[in-house]
Scaffold this motif. Sequence first.
Motif, PDB file in Angstrom:
ATOM      1  N   LEU A   1       0.831  -1.218   0.000  1.00  0.00           N
ATOM      2  CA  LEU A   1       0.000   0.000   0.000  1.00  0.00           C
ATOM      3  C   LEU A   1       0.860   1.260   0.000  1.00  0.00           C
ATOM      4  O   LEU A   1       0.447   2.308  -0.501  1.00  0.00           O
ATOM      5  N   ALA A   2       2.074   1.153   0.557  1.00  0.00           N
ATOM      6  CA  ALA A   2       2.958   2.327   0.626  1.00  0.00           C
ATOM      7  C   ALA A   2       3.784   2.497  -0.648  1.00  0.00           C
ATOM      8  O   ALA A   2       4.478   3.490  -0.807  1.00  0.00           O
ATOM      9  N   ASN A   3       3.712   1.513  -1.543  1.00  0.00           N
ATOM     10  CA  ASN A   3       4.562   1.529  -2.738  1.00  0.00           C
ATOM     11  C   ASN A   3       3.770   2.051  -3.939  1.00  0.00           C
ATOM     12  O   ASN A   3       2.790   1.441  -4.360  1.00  0.00           O
ATOM     13  N   GLU A   4       4.231   3.190  -4.446  1.00  0.00           N
ATOM     14  CA  GLU A   4       3.487   3.871  -5.517  1.00  0.00           C
ATOM     15  C   GLU A   4       3.143   2.966  -6.696  1.00  0.00           C
ATOM     16  O   GLU A   4       2.039   2.994  -7.213  1.00  0.00           O
ATOM     17  N   SER A   5       4.114   2.146  -7.116  1.00  0.00           N
ATOM     18  CA  SER A   5       3.863   1.356  -8.323  1.00  0.00           C
ATOM     19  C   SER A   5       3.095   0.065  -8.038  1.00  0.00           C
ATOM     20  O   SER A   5       2.650  -0.609  -8.964  1.00  0.00           O
ATOM     21  N   GLU A   6       2.926  -0.285  -6.756  1.00  0.00           N
ATOM     22  CA  GLU A   6       2.230  -1.533  -6.430  1.00  0.00           C
ATOM     23  C   GLU A   6       0.843  -1.311  -5.823  1.00  0.00           C
ATOM     24  O   GLU A   6      -0.004  -2.200  -5.880  1.00  0.00           O
ATOM     25  N   ALA A   7       0.606  -0.136  -5.239  1.00  0.00           N
ATOM     26  CA  ALA A   7      -0.587   0.065  -4.409  1.00  0.00           C
ATOM     27  C   ALA A   7      -1.884  -0.199  -5.183  1.00  0.00           C
ATOM     28  O   ALA A   7      -2.761  -0.928  -4.701  1.00  0.00           O
ATOM     29  N   ALA A   8      -1.978   0.352  -6.381  1.00  0.00           N
ATOM     30  CA  ALA A   8      -3.232   0.217  -7.123  1.00  0.00           C
ATOM     31  C   ALA A   8      -3.494  -1.247  -7.466  1.00  0.00           C
ATOM     32  O   ALA A   8      -4.607  -1.765  -7.265  1.00  0.00           O
ATOM     33  N   ALA A   9      -2.447  -1.933  -7.965  1.00  0.00           N
ATOM     34  CA  ALA A   9      -2.611  -3.341  -8.341  1.00  0.00           C
ATOM     35  C   ALA A   9      -2.925  -4.185  -7.107  1.00  0.00           C
ATOM     36  O   ALA A   9      -3.733  -5.125  -7.169  1.00  0.00           O
ATOM     37  N   PHE A  10      -2.306  -3.842  -5.982  1.00  0.00           N
ATOM     38  CA  PHE A  10      -2.539  -4.601  -4.750  1.00  0.00           C
ATOM     39  C   PHE A  10      -3.987  -4.450  -4.306  1.00  0.00           C
ATOM     40  O   PHE A  10      -4.665  -5.429  -3.991  1.00  0.00           O
ATOM     41  N   LYS A  11      -4.481  -3.205  -4.306  1.00  0.00           N
ATOM     42  CA  LYS A  11      -5.873  -2.968  -3.864  1.00  0.00           C
ATOM     43  C   LYS A  11      -6.844  -3.695  -4.776  1.00  0.00           C
ATOM     44  O   LYS A  11      -7.823  -4.287  -4.315  1.00  0.00           O
ATOM     45  N   GLU A  12      -6.541  -3.653  -6.054  1.00  0.00           N
ATOM     46  CA  GLU A  12      -7.445  -4.315  -7.000  1.00  0.00           C
ATOM     47  C   GLU A  12      -7.439  -5.825  -6.755  1.00  0.00           C
ATOM     48  O   GLU A  12      -8.495  -6.453  -6.672  1.00  0.00           O
ATOM     49  N   ALA A  13      -6.249  -6.403  -6.606  1.00  0.00           N
ATOM     50  CA  ALA A  13      -6.153  -7.859  -6.396  1.00  0.00           C
ATOM     51  C   ALA A  13      -6.827  -8.259  -5.088  1.00  0.00           C
ATOM     52  O   ALA A  13      -7.545  -9.247  -5.018  1.00  0.00           O
ATOM     53  N   LEU A  14      -6.630  -7.465  -4.050  1.00  0.00           N
ATOM     54  CA  LEU A  14      -7.211  -7.766  -2.741  1.00  0.00           C
ATOM     55  C   LEU A  14      -8.722  -7.593  -2.764  1.00  0.00           C
ATOM     56  O   LEU A  14      -9.473  -8.432  -2.252  1.00  0.00           O
TER      57      LEU A  14
END
Length: 299
Positions: A279-292
């Motif tokens: 969640l704190a990582n700019e390039s991962e946050a969006a993909a993480f939220k979507e996957a979760l």
Amino acid sequence: MKSIIPAAGLGTRFLPATKCSPKELLPVLNKPVIQYVVEEALEPEGVDGVVIVNSHEKPQIEAYFAEDAEFEAMLRERGKDALADAVHEAGALPVSFVYQDDPKGLGHAVYCAKDQMDGDPFFVLLGDYFVPDRQMCVDMATVSAAHNHASVIAVAPVPADQVSRYGIIAGECVESLPGCNATGEEEGAVWKVTGLVEKPAPEDAPSHLFIVGRYLLSPRIMDLLATQGTGAGGEIQLTDAMERLLEEEEMYAVVVDPDKGCDTGTPAAWAATNARMALANESEAAAFKEALGRDVKLG
Ligand code: G1P
């Protein structure tokens, strides 16, 4: 000056995952836990190397920090320069190894690195926890410099029913920040340590401040560890040698906010740390939220 990271443990809490790969190499996002700790350990000014206390059962850790020019070249040939850079970075970190094949406790692990310290003060960073902004040890060095280069440890308040899991300090608050209340247990307060006890029963705990796992220690501790007998749990405890150090030298503790760091000591804490870092990582946050979001409803 060097930092020591004890890493010889068996990682039993993560079995069966740790049956053939060390818990230190479990990833948080795409980087092994121990690399975050190494990078944190190199942050304070004057630290130019990290000594990992490993066991011969875990050669993968040494392999991870070794250079691999062939692999890098192969990635570059395939146009994967960013990945090659990341692989190069891990191999270029100033990391060396000593071995503790007999798990006799934290004090013994630290003592195994004695010959690498050249008689200088050194940091110890426990590897089940890392601080992403890397400031905790930097702040400890500042407190040490202000107190004649005394040993400094990071501490934080813990509920009374949990004191028996940790090292607990006795002492008095000698500096608190403007606006802090009288207990001296707020972040930034500095305590002069007068005693230390490893894993006390709640009724024997001299305070509610526990040792968080970040130490800046006088070289004298190595002489004391050489003769340190076993303590809590039948292990050679670093805390017990520090208690003896107090008879000869001053020691300070700085109160930190442990939540500024990430716990990776249990599967649940490690999973939460991955979520927090994603969640704190700019390039991962969006993909993480979507996957979760697809699979999980929190709360
Ligand atoms: C070690 C230290 C203890 C400290 C703790 C922090 O204990 O001996 O003083 O409070 O780390 O995590 P361990 O967790 O190895 O039992």
